[in-house]
Design a protein around this motif. Structure first.
Motif, short mmCIF file in Angstrom:
data_model
loop_
_atom_site.label_atom_id
_atom_site.label_comp_id
_atom_site.label_asym_id
_atom_site.label_seq_id
_atom_site.Cartn_x
_atom_site.Cartn_y
_atom_site.Cartn_z
N THR A 1 6.01 -8.87 1.92
CA THR A 1 5.10 -8.55 0.73
C THR A 1 4.69 -9.97 -0.27
OG1 THR A 1 6.21 -6.48 0.41
CG2 THR A 1 4.63 -6.87 -1.18
N ILE B 1 4.00 3.76 12.70
CA ILE B 1 4.04 2.71 11.66
C ILE B 1 5.23 1.74 11.60
CG2 ILE B 1 4.95 4.35 10.03
CD1 ILE B 1 2.69 3.17 7.99
N ASP C 1 1.52 -8.26 16.81
CA ASP C 1 0.63 -7.51 15.71
C ASP C 1 1.74 -6.25 15.19
OD1 ASP C 1 -1.41 -6.44 14.16
OD2 ASP C 1 -2.95 -6.75 15.82
N GLU D 1 1.52 -2.27 13.85
CA GLU D 1 0.84 -0.98 13.65
C GLU D 1 0.99 -0.40 12.46
OE1 GLU D 1 -1.36 2.32 13.98
OE2 GLU D 1 -1.04 0.96 15.60
N THR D 2 -0.24 -0.09 11.68
CA THR D 2 -0.17 0.37 10.25
C THR D 2 -0.84 1.75 10.17
OG1 THR D 2 -2.27 -0.91 10.14
CG2 THR D 2 -0.52 -2.05 9.34
N ASP D 3 -1.54 2.30 11.10
CA ASP D 3 -1.96 3.70 11.03
C ASP D 3 -1.17 4.89 11.62
OD1 ASP D 3 -4.32 2.37 9.74
OD2 ASP D 3 -5.06 1.85 11.56
N HIS E 1 1.78 -3.25 6.09
CA HIS E 1 0.48 -3.77 5.80
C HIS E 1 0.93 -5.34 5.79
CE1 HIS E 1 0.28 0.61 5.13
NE2 HIS E 1 -0.92 0.32 5.74
N ARG F 1 0.59 -1.23 -0.08
CA ARG F 1 0.02 0.02 -0.05
C ARG F 1 0.92 1.29 -0.08
NH1 ARG F 1 -4.64 -1.20 4.49
NH2 ARG F 1 -5.23 -3.42 4.10
N ASP G 1 7.42 -2.54 4.54
CA ASP G 1 5.61 -3.09 4.15
C ASP G 1 5.20 -3.51 5.63
OD1 ASP G 1 3.50 -3.56 3.00
OD2 ASP G 1 4.44 -4.90 1.47
N HIS H 1 1.50 -6.99 9.03
CA HIS H 1 0.09 -7.10 9.58
C HIS H 1 -0.73 -8.30 9.17
CE1 HIS H 1 -3.43 -6.00 11.80
NE2 HIS H 1 -4.26 -6.04 10.50
N GLU H 2 -0.71 -8.60 7.66
CA GLU H 2 -1.56 -9.44 7.18
C GLU H 2 -0.99 -10.80 7.48
OE1 GLU H 2 -2.61 -9.31 3.00
OE2 GLU H 2 -3.21 -7.28 3.11
#
Length: 365
Positions: A143, A318, A309, A311-313, A188, A81, A186, A191-192
């Motif tokens: 990724t 981040i 976990d 942090e992405t936000d 995100h 993203r 990356d 996190h996934e």
């Protein structure tokens, strides 16, 4: 707390995903030197350099290590993203410091150089073809692995296990005050990946199939001094001593007669200089070598189960990784975070194994 070392295990079948990268290169050369390791494939992720350069580095290094048979593939071209950020200041413009490698043969590695191969499909097909046999070694941003999990949610069950180099838990980050490089590139994807393993754990995934996470508090203990390069050259049977010294002019190149020693010396010299520029001393944190030893079953470690976990936000945080060791979130563990390792034994293993391999290559054995 889990304690593991599987140095006497039978063949370790490993899928490597990297962003080569000086420490990635050291890790890959080490795995190529391990007789009990089958490199099923090396897949390339954008990170330290752009992905085409990562793949070129992997192909050329595997050729140098006598492994032109190993498939090298490309997956994602950018993070999920956010824009890609590379690190020429850390690893050099080509990702391998001062090292120079010849262009790999277009006939090697099962694919044309520069081809747009789908590494993600390869991983899924390989795991389906050999369920419970393959270990994923992930020393890059996550990724490609996140994309693979999107396409095949049962991948945690199909793999024997996974080893992740990434994150930083209750420990200073190396990219921001709280974030480690691979995860920050990356977040995100990371996190996934942890969310997918959380769902798998809730559905009954075996504890020994949860990823082993080699975060900075473990990998920065693998603080290589330049004397290790000297020891490596001696183990390789080089006639002249390979000396990499803090007082040398920056950019000095190795004159070793051994091609692999010369490559590693030139790559690591750049890394020593980088760490000194950032007031860490004339040393090199060889993060990915430790993770490779975990995947190969040759390095001792202890790990703690945790819920991880990312942090992405938050702009401030981040890429920050968080580990819940006490079950405060009320979720089953989705990872095993390394809490102890043995750098002295690890460097002895590196010198012995890689030195012997360099000697065999030079003598055509």
């Amino acid at each position: 707390m889990e304690s593991r070392r599987d140095g006497t295990s039978p063949t370790a079948r490993i899928l490597v995903d990297n962003d080569t990268g000086i420490d990635d290169a050291l890790a890959l050369a080490y795995l190529a030197a391990c007789d009990h390791v089958e490199l099923v494939a090396v897949t390339s992720t954008p990170g330290n350099v752009a992905v085409e350069q990562v793949a070129a580095n992997n192909r050329a290094l595997l050729d140098l290590c006598g492994r032109p048979d190993v498939p090298v593939l490309i997956g994602a071209r950018e993070p999920l993203r956010i824009p890609l950020v590379t690190t020429p200041e850390t690893h050099g413009p080509q990702g391998v410091g001062y090292a120079e490698l010849p262009a790999p043969s277009s006939a090697s590695h099962g694919t044309e150089v520069g081809a747009a191969d789908d590494a993600v499909d390869f991983w899924i097909e390989a795991a389906r073809a050999a369920p419970g046999e393959l270990t994923a070694l992930l020393t890059a941003p996550l990724t490609n692995f996140a994309l693979a999990l999107r396409r095949e949610p049962r991948l945690p069950w199909l793999l024997k296990g996974a080893v992740i180099m990434g994150g930083s838990f209750n420990y200073q980050g190396n990219t921001t005050p709280t974030a480690e490089w691979n995860t920050h590139v990356d977040p995100h994807a990371a996190h996934e990946v942890y969310a997918a393993y959380g769902a798998a754990a809730a559905a009954g995934l075996a504890a020994d199939q949860l990823p082993v996470v080699c975060a900075l508090e473990a990998t920065e203990r693998f603080e290589m001094p330049p004397e290790v390069v000297t020891r490596l050259a001696a183990a390789a049977g080089c006639e002249a001593a390979e000396l990499v010294r803090p007082g040398d002019p920056e950019g000095l190149r190795s004159r070793s007669s051994d091609p692999l020693v010369r490559y590693l010396s030139d790559a690591l010299r750049f890394y020593f200089e980088f760490h000194r520029h950032y007031d860490q001393g004339y040393i090199a944190h060889v993060h990915d070598y430790f993770a490779a030893g975990v995947a190969a079953g040759t390095l001792e470690y202890r790990a703690r189960p945790a819920v991880v976990d990312v942090e992405t936000d938050s702009p401030l945080l981040i890429g920050t990784t968080v580990a819940d060791y006490r079950g405060l979130w009320g979720r089953p563990a989705n990872a095993r975070v390394v809490a102890w390792n043995d750098p002295e034994a690890g460097f002895a293993e590196l010198v012995d194994r890689l030195g012997a391999h360099a000697r065999r290559l030079r003598h055509g054995e």
